[in-house]
Design a protein around this motif. Structure first.
Motif, PDB file in Angstrom:
ATOM      1  N   VAL A  47     -38.553 -40.216  16.467  1.00  0.00           N
ATOM      2  CA  VAL A  47     -37.886 -40.880  17.591  1.00  0.00           C
ATOM      3  C   VAL A  47     -37.543 -42.327  17.245  1.00  0.00           C
ATOM      4  O   VAL A  47     -36.405 -42.789  17.427  1.00  0.00           O
ATOM      5  CB  VAL A  47     -38.769 -40.822  18.854  1.00  0.00           C
ATOM      6  N   LYS A  48     -38.500 -43.068  16.721  1.00  0.00           N
ATOM      7  CA  LYS A  48     -38.294 -44.496  16.454  1.00  0.00           C
ATOM      8  C   LYS A  48     -37.303 -44.730  15.319  1.00  0.00           C
ATOM      9  O   LYS A  48     -36.464 -45.641  15.384  1.00  0.00           O
ATOM     10  CB  LYS A  48     -39.631 -45.165  16.153  1.00  0.00           C
ATOM     11  N   PHE A  49     -37.361 -43.895  14.277  1.00  0.00           N
ATOM     12  CA  PHE A  49     -36.441 -44.074  13.163  1.00  0.00           C
ATOM     13  C   PHE A  49     -35.032 -43.598  13.526  1.00  0.00           C
ATOM     14  O   PHE A  49     -34.044 -44.152  13.035  1.00  0.00           O
ATOM     15  CB  PHE A  49     -36.950 -43.348  11.924  1.00  0.00           C
ATOM     16  N   SER A  50     -34.930 -42.576  14.367  1.00  0.00           N
ATOM     17  CA  SER A  50     -33.611 -42.119  14.809  1.00  0.00           C
ATOM     18  C   SER A  50     -32.890 -43.216  15.573  1.00  0.00           C
ATOM     19  O   SER A  50     -31.672 -43.382  15.446  1.00  0.00           O
ATOM     20  CB  SER A  50     -33.739 -40.875  15.691  1.00  0.00           C
ATOM     21  N   GLN A  51     -33.626 -43.970  16.367  1.00  0.00           N
ATOM     22  CA  GLN A  51     -33.037 -45.061  17.134  1.00  0.00           C
ATOM     23  C   GLN A  51     -32.446 -46.141  16.231  1.00  0.00           C
ATOM     24  O   GLN A  51     -31.531 -46.867  16.626  1.00  0.00           O
ATOM     25  CB  GLN A  51     -34.089 -45.659  18.065  1.00  0.00           C
ATOM     26  N   LEU A  52     -32.957 -46.221  14.994  1.00  0.00           N
ATOM     27  CA  LEU A  52     -32.477 -47.212  14.036  1.00  0.00           C
ATOM     28  C   LEU A  52     -31.470 -46.610  13.049  1.00  0.00           C
ATOM     29  O   LEU A  52     -31.104 -47.249  12.074  1.00  0.00           O
ATOM     30  CB  LEU A  52     -33.663 -47.813  13.273  1.00  0.00           C
ATOM     31  N   HIS A  53     -31.055 -45.366  13.321  1.00  0.00           N
ATOM     32  CA  HIS A  53     -30.059 -44.669  12.486  1.00  0.00           C
ATOM     33  C   HIS A  53     -30.534 -44.520  11.039  1.00  0.00           C
ATOM     34  O   HIS A  53     -29.756 -44.666  10.091  1.00  0.00           O
ATOM     35  CB  HIS A  53     -28.709 -45.388  12.534  1.00  0.00           C
ATOM     36  N   VAL A  54     -31.813 -44.224  10.892  1.00  0.00           N
ATOM     37  CA  VAL A  54     -32.387 -43.965   9.569  1.00  0.00           C
ATOM     38  C   VAL A  54     -32.041 -42.538   9.150  1.00  0.00           C
ATOM     39  O   VAL A  54     -32.125 -41.609   9.942  1.00  0.00           O
ATOM     40  CB  VAL A  54     -33.921 -44.151   9.594  1.00  0.00           C
ATOM     41  N   PHE A  55     -31.634 -42.377   7.896  1.00  0.00           N
ATOM     42  CA  PHE A  55     -31.400 -41.055   7.320  1.00  0.00           C
ATOM     43  C   PHE A  55     -32.407 -40.829   6.190  1.00  0.00           C
ATOM     44  O   PHE A  55     -32.939 -41.786   5.629  1.00  0.00           O
ATOM     45  CB  PHE A  55     -29.988 -40.936   6.734  1.00  0.00           C
ATOM     46  N   GLY A  56     -32.635 -39.564   5.838  1.00  0.00           N
ATOM     47  CA  GLY A  56     -33.479 -39.284   4.684  1.00  0.00           C
ATOM     48  C   GLY A  56     -34.521 -38.218   4.942  1.00  0.00           C
ATOM     49  O   GLY A  56     -34.450 -37.479   5.930  1.00  0.00           O
ATOM     50  N   ARG A  57     -35.510 -38.137   4.026  1.00  0.00           N
ATOM     51  CA  ARG A  57     -36.587 -37.152   4.097  1.00  0.00           C
ATOM     52  C   ARG A  57     -37.918 -37.860   4.282  1.00  0.00           C
ATOM     53  O   ARG A  57     -38.242 -38.785   3.525  1.00  0.00           O
ATOM     54  CB  ARG A  57     -36.644 -36.324   2.810  1.00  0.00           C
TER      55      ARG A  57
END
Length: 353
Positions: A47-57
């Motif tokens: 949730v928190k990383f999606s809000q920052l538009h983080v991509f990856g594994r």
């Protein structure tokens, strides 16, 4: 209700990525620490990383976290603050910043819970992955490399070692990390009086490997802090000579970071000097191999004439041909003993007929 998984097609996600104009920073990070509830921790991270538009594994387990991601440059500081607040264990964690990076390394965020962040095959409950060897910084690496009392050990897979490694480093010729650990201990059993320096791409494998050697009675165990990525970054910052030659293989769309101009491997099809990895374009194969530009054009990005012919068949016929093997052990098999390699070795015979 919060969305905890991606629901958009890969095609659309890739199109969005390449439409972005803001630079992305590619980062790898890991930390061995106890996570009591990996599932809850995973959902919070997603949730928190999606809000920052983080991509990856991102892989999460009871033993810690392992991630290879990209972050929009304008969100980098927010990402770091968010990461550091997830757990006191992550506060101040070193972030390995990619060296040769166009920012297009990932196009979606995938966050998974696993039994371990690095599959090691270790079942002994007394083994503690936190009891690691001594970290070596870039200048210390350069001071120790080439010494008679020191052995550098590459804890990466053969396809990584093939295109780049530290000078005179020992390769552990196995296909998986779980095989490498006991093999490395066996190969080094008569060298317990020497300094053993272990390294890998970003530090996560060699750190656990150093703990494994210590658990097996080795005393003088070291590992390169932050792996090859951090070593190169620090060496360049400090104007140190680079002791890693060739390319550093990375596990994203780039498949490699250029470290030095040395090309120490050959095209698997024609034998010319080359260190560019590619995945066979045939969806029934996807062998990872080294291919020069000339052979890439000649074989349309495939590993053999057989795969090239199948690649050009109508889509439905391709699906029929690969039925039953698309999800088998042959797909994206990087093993040095991969039976698909026989096709690569047979290319010269095919072209001669």
């Amino acid at each position: 209700m919060q969305v905890l998984h991606n629901r958009i097609s890969n095609e659309e996600l890739k199109a969005r990525l390449f439409a972005e104009t803001e630079r992305r920073v590619t980062i790898s990070l890991y930390k061995y620490f106890t996570i009591t509830d990996p599932r809850a921790f995973r959902d919070e991270v997603y949730v928190k990383f999606s809000q920052l538009h983080v991509f990856g594994r991102i892989y999460i387990a009871h033993e810690g976290i392992n991630a290879q991601i990209s972050v929009p440059e304008s969100n980098f500081e927010s990402f770091r603050e968010t990461l550091y607040k997830l757990s006191p264990e992550l506060n101040g964690l070193r972030l390995n910043i990619a060296i040769d990076d166009d920012g297009k390394s990932f196009w979606v965020l995938r966050c998974k819970v696993r039994s371990k962040i690095v599959a090691d095959g270790i079942t002994d409950p007394d083994f503690d992955p936190s009891k690691v060897g001594k970290y070596l910084k870039a200048d210390e690496v350069n001071e120790m490399i080439g010494r008679d009392d020191t052995v550098f050990v590459d804890m990466r897979n053969h396809y990584e070692y093939e295109v780049g490694h530290f000078e005179n480093a020992l390769e552990v010729p196995s296909d998986t990390f779980r095989e490498q650990l006991p093999m490395a201990a066996k190969m080094l059993k008569d060298k317990k009086d020497k300094n053993i320096v272990m390294y890998c791409t970003g530090g996560i494998r060699c750190e656990k490997a150093s703990a494994y050697l210590r658990y097996n009675g080795f005393q003088k165990v070291f590992h390169v802090e932050g792996g090859v990525i951090e070593y190169v970054r620090k060496a360049k910052e400090q104007n140190l000579p680079l002791k890693f030659i060739g390319k550093n293989f990375v596990f994203d769309e780039r498949l490699g970071e250029r470290i030095t101009d040395d090309v120490i491997s050959q095209c698997h099809q024609c034998g010319k000097p080359c260190d560019n990895h590619t995945n066979c374009n045939n969806d029934g194969c996807h062998l990872l191999f080294i291919q020069c530009d000339e052979c890439k054009n000649k074989f349309d990005g495939c590993c053999s004439n057989t795969c090239k012919d199948e690649f050009h068949l109508p889509a439905e016929e391709q699906r029929v041909r690969r039925a039953g093997r698309e999800n088998g052990t042959m797909i994206f098999n990087k093993s040095r003993n991969n039976p698909l390699l026989s096709k690569v070795n047979a290319v010269s015979e095919e072209t001669a007929t």
